[in-house]
Scaffold this active site. Structure first.
Site, mmCIF file in Angstrom:
data_model
loop_
_atom_site.group_PDB
_atom_site.id
_atom_site.type_symbol
_atom_site.label_atom_id
_atom_site.label_comp_id
_atom_site.label_asym_id
_atom_site.label_seq_id
_atom_site.Cartn_x
_atom_site.Cartn_y
_atom_site.Cartn_z
ATOM 1 N N HIS A 112 -3.793 -5.748 0.977
ATOM 2 C CA HIS A 112 -3.187 -6.049 2.279
ATOM 3 C C HIS A 112 -3.256 -7.535 2.617
ATOM 4 C CE1 HIS A 112 -2.506 -1.891 3.447
ATOM 5 N NE2 HIS A 112 -3.683 -1.604 2.907
ATOM 6 N N GLU A 149 -1.536 -8.977 4.694
ATOM 7 C CA GLU A 149 -1.332 -9.120 6.144
ATOM 8 C C GLU A 149 -2.645 -9.069 6.914
ATOM 9 O OE1 GLU A 149 -0.924 -6.439 4.388
ATOM 10 O OE2 GLU A 149 -0.819 -4.580 5.545
ATOM 11 N N CYS A 179 0.834 -1.198 0.000
ATOM 12 C CA CYS A 179 0.000 0.000 0.000
ATOM 13 C C CYS A 179 0.871 1.251 0.000
ATOM 14 C CB CYS A 179 -0.965 -0.043 1.196
ATOM 15 S SG CYS A 179 -2.346 1.094 1.027
#
Lengths: 253, 965
Positions: free
Chosen positions: A218, A220, A93
């Site tokens: 994302h 994660e 990002c």
């Protein structure tokens, strides 16, 4: 192996990444930019460098721009050495935006000018997207199965003024991840499967060596089962796999 | 740009064909041309997608655009906009820093702005003026020019205005009131006399610093005079005959605090004492929750008001030493199609308010990296001139980590942002009724947020907490340092030197330094031996701090500027000298009276359709002869109405995934668009086994009719929503936020007493302790027509519940064809505490795996609830009108304590027995069955209607999007 998680003022997904990297089998240390700046060569101690998401410097003057300026001003040599050593680098990002604007992606060798700019819809959006990994040089995404994870950004549209940019990215094996529709077909620029209007549905780019990956979504935030508990049919399995490959590669190099 | 065009159409400027904007930068300093080229390429533009041109100011214009379109109706026009001098310009500051980093050291100042270029017909100076004033700029913080604008950098005047000493002691009543008015102290005569008497006794003059601080410390905003007042209540019937009268000795103590005290839940760690309520569900972690309002600032500057509303409530959580883990927002706006000429003078259009507020909420939460997971957007004509902006924040801290006991000698340290003139007198501003001039005179009350500055302060604060570097911490909110330091030093007193405070620019006078509500500041009490460690942390996280002095031990607060004493007051007078307020309340027992008064005011002012009421009234509309021929068309109409339409285009602008713990998301289901009754979060770092549910309820439509009933409905709906996603109703805390008109109006006070009584009774019945609350008064606007435009009595109830098992969370969308759909109701148990058994049974059924989906029956009743469940799961349902039920009321009525459940096959009997035992057999009504075909069918009483799920989705998502900001 320990991953360096670089934290600039305004970085905010550092803890998310630490949790996810630990799940993927790595240790991770959050290092403030102000501290690392005093001794940039300390980067070489780590097996992996990660630039997480957030709003470094509040997105002033363009997302990732001022962090990119820091990378160029203080860490150019250290980062080039690290990349040249073949160890993995990941920018997510805001980190992706910074790597692109600092010239680390898609790689300066062939002076291809791309940028990440305002979403086609002109606003920040948070939604889950499906990603596929086309054939590329990327060590993070080789043969990775499709997976879902969230995007949360306002400036994620990959753009270039060069007409042949997309072809050159393809030929160069730079396209590591693309947005697809729910059936796994390339989004074809269709909103919302392609949430920002990126050329070629590009969600992630790698350098020629394949060790530096930048992506807008994302992964994660899609590694624990509870993160997809209210989204039937949306597996984040590949997200953790992506991080595991980076970790495995770092362990080898 | 689409939004801009829509706004221009709404304001009758359809003639504009194209609008383009570009960024403007004014750079001040000694800079070589090649350095400007470098800055243009690297700092001011993205050369891949943008071009950049520059020239030296004063040189001839490079284009012919100058002043075009000012006279006549030109086809092309230019408007350039810059911030007013003194208004924070964080991007300009970053540009200076970046220029220096690039080696261009000669850059001294940068101002940022926007240039707009328009083409079209009818661009007269009047149209351009309206466009600038209403759409592109905010007159409070911006200035503009038609053509090229000249930059004005803040003046470098080195000294602020000297301290003014006023002989308050010899003032008569008239002079006292004049003083209160002129300085906008918002103090009444009784309070002004108390101040005069103190100075008489002290035998000295009062400094302006002291008067300003007293006004802030004694403001409604800071001490909640209304909630602590002695209230004389008169209940009358519709002929104004007295039914009974009595006195309420503090609404807070009588109706709010007693609930928490008598429920006495062991897991309530702190209620009403700290900046936020704190609970401890699991033994290891403290969870804090606070909800604030920022209504007045958002009415005059929607972006800045909402932005700093979010920033402020996040600081409340930082003020209890917690990491912010979620933000919530409940927004109340006027109808978006309100004709502009019906608005009172000086009021921003509800469209612009909504657009700015949503952007403001988005900006702060996203940039701080805190997920926004729960909220509501409500439209009602009563909010056209007074929007409500509720901002909530949840925090997490290791158990007992919060400390609040400063010691004599501890340093008083300000951490975070620099001080400027932004947000002066905000507390008194929010304690006054607004009028057409409010926007101008309250200009300085506008606050500008810098979320990244606060993020840096947060990084420092959490490490300082873990290293035990401070003995107390609080946030700077309304009243600025005067309030933060004043409260922290209320027992000990302190010696403060303001000269050491970091400012955005020079020239602030002593009272401005002391009162400024500049954002992003925390005050810490740091023992002398830890100052060096704090200094190192600030370097590590690139944050700033200022050491202003130290705590005393005699309760005296002494403030100096450059050595000169500008304030010297004892804590006893500051904090205990305020005379108690006495207020009158009038309650009209025939409930229609108050309602008709409010309705009359709103509908005659706005003369617009009332979608809020229409949606809710749908339930009570006469149902014909029990026919259902209109089922499909009514359902589609409701789904596309402003209060029911899908919130995606607003809520997707908030990051709800950051921190990685959002389990039940704002949008879930196979299509990723099914709205959920509440959010479930796993707080990062707590292991992932348990979670918390966050929900809210606000019912202004009921507030108009029956304030006491509204409070019951709000408590019920907040509890219901939390239980629906898996929260344990026995481990659930609530927060209250009252928003009302002028408390000096006995009818407003009557509504407040009724609302508080309802909240008290309901919270006791449901067994939900109240852990924090806030009130906002004077939510009314004195229009150019001389009439008051007050909001409907509004109560927001927010709930935080314990989710014992994250693997058993529940969602609202349909899961499995063949499952039965049932309506479960507990309303017949109200108003007794047997309602708890009803919600316990639902919770146990979820834990036992008997249910596949649960959705609350709210606006639009069972029909809308079932439709949302179908859309969410991309599945159909066959509904049968129960033989016992007649009329549309059954399908469209909004009901308290009602939920639709999808019962898993094989568990029907167990679930029915469980509910019958807990709430009686009347609690259950069979509605029908889930089917794979994406069609909603309704049959019975000789009627058969079918609607495709796609059709529902179009109404709810596509048509619905058009009525939202």
């Amino acid at each position: 192996m320990k991953a360096l998680v670089l934290k600039a003022p305004g970085t905010n997904r550092d803890r998310d990444l630490v949790e996810a990297l630990e799940l993927a089998g790595s240790q991770a240390e959050v290092v403030p930019l102000a501290i690392l700046r005093e001794a940039p060569e300390r980067i070489q101690k780590y097996g992996m460098v990660v630039v997480p998401g957030g709003f470094s410097y509040g997105d002033a003057l363009g997302a990732g721009k001022l962090l990119a300026l820091d990378l160029i001003t203080y860490f150019q040599e250290a980062m080039s050495d690290f990349v040249a050593s073949g160890r993995p680098v990941l920018g997510i990002c805001n980190g992706f935006q910074a790597l692109v604007k600092a010239g680390l992606l898609p790689g300066s060798a062939r002076s291809l000018q791309v940028t990440l700019t305002a979403n086609e819809k002109g606003r920040f959006e948070c939604r889950w997207v499906r990603l596929a990994a086309p054939a590329s040089h990327c060590i993070w995404t080789q043969g990775l199965e499709d997976f879902w994870c969230p995007v949360a950004h306002g400036e994620g549209r990959l753009a270039s003024f060069e007409n042949e940019a997309l072809a050159r990215l393809r030929e160069g094996g730079h396209i590591a991840l693309i947005y697809t529709n729910a059936d796994g077909q390339p989004a074809g620029g269709e909103y919302p499967a392609n949430p920002n209007g990126s050329i070629g549905d590009i969600a992630g780019l790698c350098n020629e060596q394949g060790n530096v990956l930048g992506l807008m979504p994302h992964p994660e935030n899609a590694v624990f089962s509870y993160q997809t508990a209210s989204l039937p049919g949306k597996s984040g399995k590949g997200a953790l796999e992506l991080l595991r490959r980076g970790v495995a590669f770092a362990l080898q190099s | 740009m689409e939004a801009l065009h829509a706004d221009m159409r709404a304001l009758g400027m359809g003639g504009v064909r194209s609008a383009h904007s570009c960024a403007l930068y004014f750079v001040d300093g000694k800079i070589a041309p090649e350095e400007m080229d470098l800055l243009g390429r690297f700092v001011f533009s993205d050369p891949v997608v943008e071009t950049c041109a520059w020239r030296v100011l004063g040189a001839p214009s490079e284009s012919g655009s100058k002043a075009a379109g000012v006279d006549g109706a030109a086809a092309r026009a230019v408007i350039e906009i810059l911030r007013k001098p003194g208004v924070a310009d964080p991007f300009g500051e970053e540009a200076v820093r970046a220029a220096h980093e690039l080696g261009v050291k000669g850059v001294e100042r940068v101002a940022t702005g926007t240039r707009w270029e328009f083409e079209g017909e009818g661009l007269t100076s009047a149209v351009l003026e309206t466009m600038a004033r209403r759409l592109l700029a905010n007159p409070l913080v911006d200035r503009w020019a038609f053509g090229e604008i000249q930059p004005l950098f803040p003046d470098e005047e080195a000294h602020g205005a000297p301290v003014v000493w006023l002989d308050v002691a010899s003032m008569d009543d008239e002079a006292l009131l004049a003083l209160s008015r002129e300085r906008r102290l918002a103090l009444d005569l009784v309070e002004m006399r108390a101040i005069r008497d103190w100075y008489r006794q002290a035998g000295r003059a009062a400094s302006d610093v002291e008067l300003e601080m007293l006004a802030q410390t004694w403001s409604e905003h800071c001490v909640h005079k209304t909630f602590k007042a002695l209230v004389h209540v008169r209940e009358v019937d519709r002929n104004s005959t007295l039914v009974r009268d009595y006195t309420v000795d503090s609404i807070f103590r009588t109706f709010i605090q007693t609930v928490t005290r008598s429920l006495d839940r062991p897991w309530v760690a702190s209620a009403f004492v700290d900046n936020a309520g704190i609970v401890n569900f699991d033994g290891a972690w403290d969870l804090s929750f606070k909800v604030e309002t920022h209504n007045h600032p958002s009415a005059v500057e929607p972006f800045g008001g909402a932005n700093t509303g979010v920033g402020g409530v996040i600081r409340d959580i930082m003020g209890v030493s917690a990491r912010p883990i979620a933000v919530t927002d409940v927004l109340c706006f006027g109808p978006q199609d309100t004709p502009a000429d019906l608005l009172p003078e000086g009021v921003l259009h509800p469209r612009l308010i909504a657009r700015g507020v949503v952007e403001g909420v988005e900006d702060y939460g996203n940039k701080m990296g805190i997920p926004n997971v729960n909220g509501a957007v409500v439209f009602h004509p009563g909010y056209a001139s007074n929007p409500l902006v509720y901002c909530g924040c949840v925090g997490l801290a290791p158990r007992g980590a919060h400390v609040h006991q400063p010691r004599p000698g501890d340093h008083v340290i300000v951490l975070g942002g620099r001080t400027g003139r932004d947000g002066i007198r905000g507390a008194t501003f929010s304690s006054m009724t607004m009028d057409a001039s409010t926007g101008e005179v309250a200009g300085a009350s506008v606050q500008i947020g810098e979320p990244i500055v606060q993020k840096r302060a947060l990084d420092v604060l959490l490490e300082a907490r873990d290293a035990k570097l401070y003995t107390a911490v609080t946030d700077c909110g309304a009243g600025g340092l005067s309030s933060a330091i004043g409260e922290m030093a209320s027992q000990l007193g302190a010696d403060i030197e303001l000269a050491g405070l970091g400012t955005k620019y020079p020239g602030l006078s002593a009272w401005e330094l002391w009162l400024s509500e500049a954002q992003e500041r925390m005050v810490l009490a740091v023992p002398p031996e830890h100052v060096a460690a704090l200094d190192a942390l600030c370097k590590k996280w690139a944050a700033e701090y200022w050491d202003l002095g130290s705590f005393r031990n005699d309760g005296r607060l002494v403030v100096r500027l450059g050595g000169e004493v500008v304030l010297d007051l004892p804590g006893t007078f500051l904090h205990e000298g305020l005379p108690r307020r006495q207020l009158e309340a009038r309650i009209v027992r025939d409930e229609s009276d108050l309602a008709s008064e409010v309705l009359d005011a709103t509908s005659t002012t706005f003369q617009v359709a009332q979608p809020a009421r229409a949606a809710v009234d749908a339930g009570s509309r006469p149902a014909g002869q029990g026919t259902h021929v209109q089922f499909a068309s009514r359902l589609l109409e409701l789904l596309a109405s402003p209060n029911i339409a899908s919130r995606e285009q607003i809520v997707r602008r908030y990051d709800h995934e950051v921190q990685g713990g959002t389990v039940v998301k704002p949008f879930a289901g196979p299509g990723g668009d099914a709205p959920q009754d509440a959010a479930v979060l796993v707080p990062q770092g707590t292991g992932g086994a348990w979670g918390i549910a966050l929900s809210n309820a606000i019912r202004p439509d009921k507030g108009e009719v029956d304030p006491c009933g509204m409070a019951w409905s709000c408590v019920d709906e907040a509890v219901r929503n939390a239980v629906a996603v898996g929260a344990d109703p026995d481990k659930l805390a609530i927060l209250d936020n009252f928003c009302m008109g002028n408390p000096n109006d006995p009818l407003v006070m009557g509504a407040l007493v009724e609302t508080a009584r309802g909240l008290h009774d309901a919270a006791l019945a449901y067994g939900t302790p109240i852990i924090s609350g806030k009130d906002s008064f004077y939510n009314e606007y004195l229009g150019g027509d001389g009439r008051r435009h007050a909001i409907p009595p509004s109560l927001l109830v927010s709930a935080m519940g314990f989710v014992p098992n994250v693997t058993k969370v529940m969602t609202s969308f349909l899961k499995q064809p063949g499952d039965l759909l049932m309506l479960v109701r507990g309303s017949h148990l109200l108003p007794t505490d047997r309602i708890r058994n009803f919600y316990r049974a639902i919770h146990q059924a979820i834990q036992a795996g008997e249910l596949a989906a649960v959705h609350d029956c709210a606006e639009g009743g069972a029909a809308v609830a079932v439709a949302e469940m179908c859309m969410g799961g991309r599945m159909g349902a066959v509904l049968e009108i129960p033989s016992s039920e007649e009329g549309d009321d059954f399908w469209f009525a909004d009901m308290d304590a009602a939920l639709i459940v999808e019962v898993r096959q094989g568990f029907e009997e167990r679930f029915e027995m469980r509910m019958a035992e807990a709430a009686g057999s009347e609690a259950l009504t069979l509605l029908g069955e889930v089917q794979r075909a994406p069609v909603l069918e309704i049959t019975g009483h000789g009627v058969r209607e079918t609607i495709a799920i796609d059709q529902l989705l179009t109404a709810w998502k596509v048509q619905g999007a058009e009525v939202l900001p």
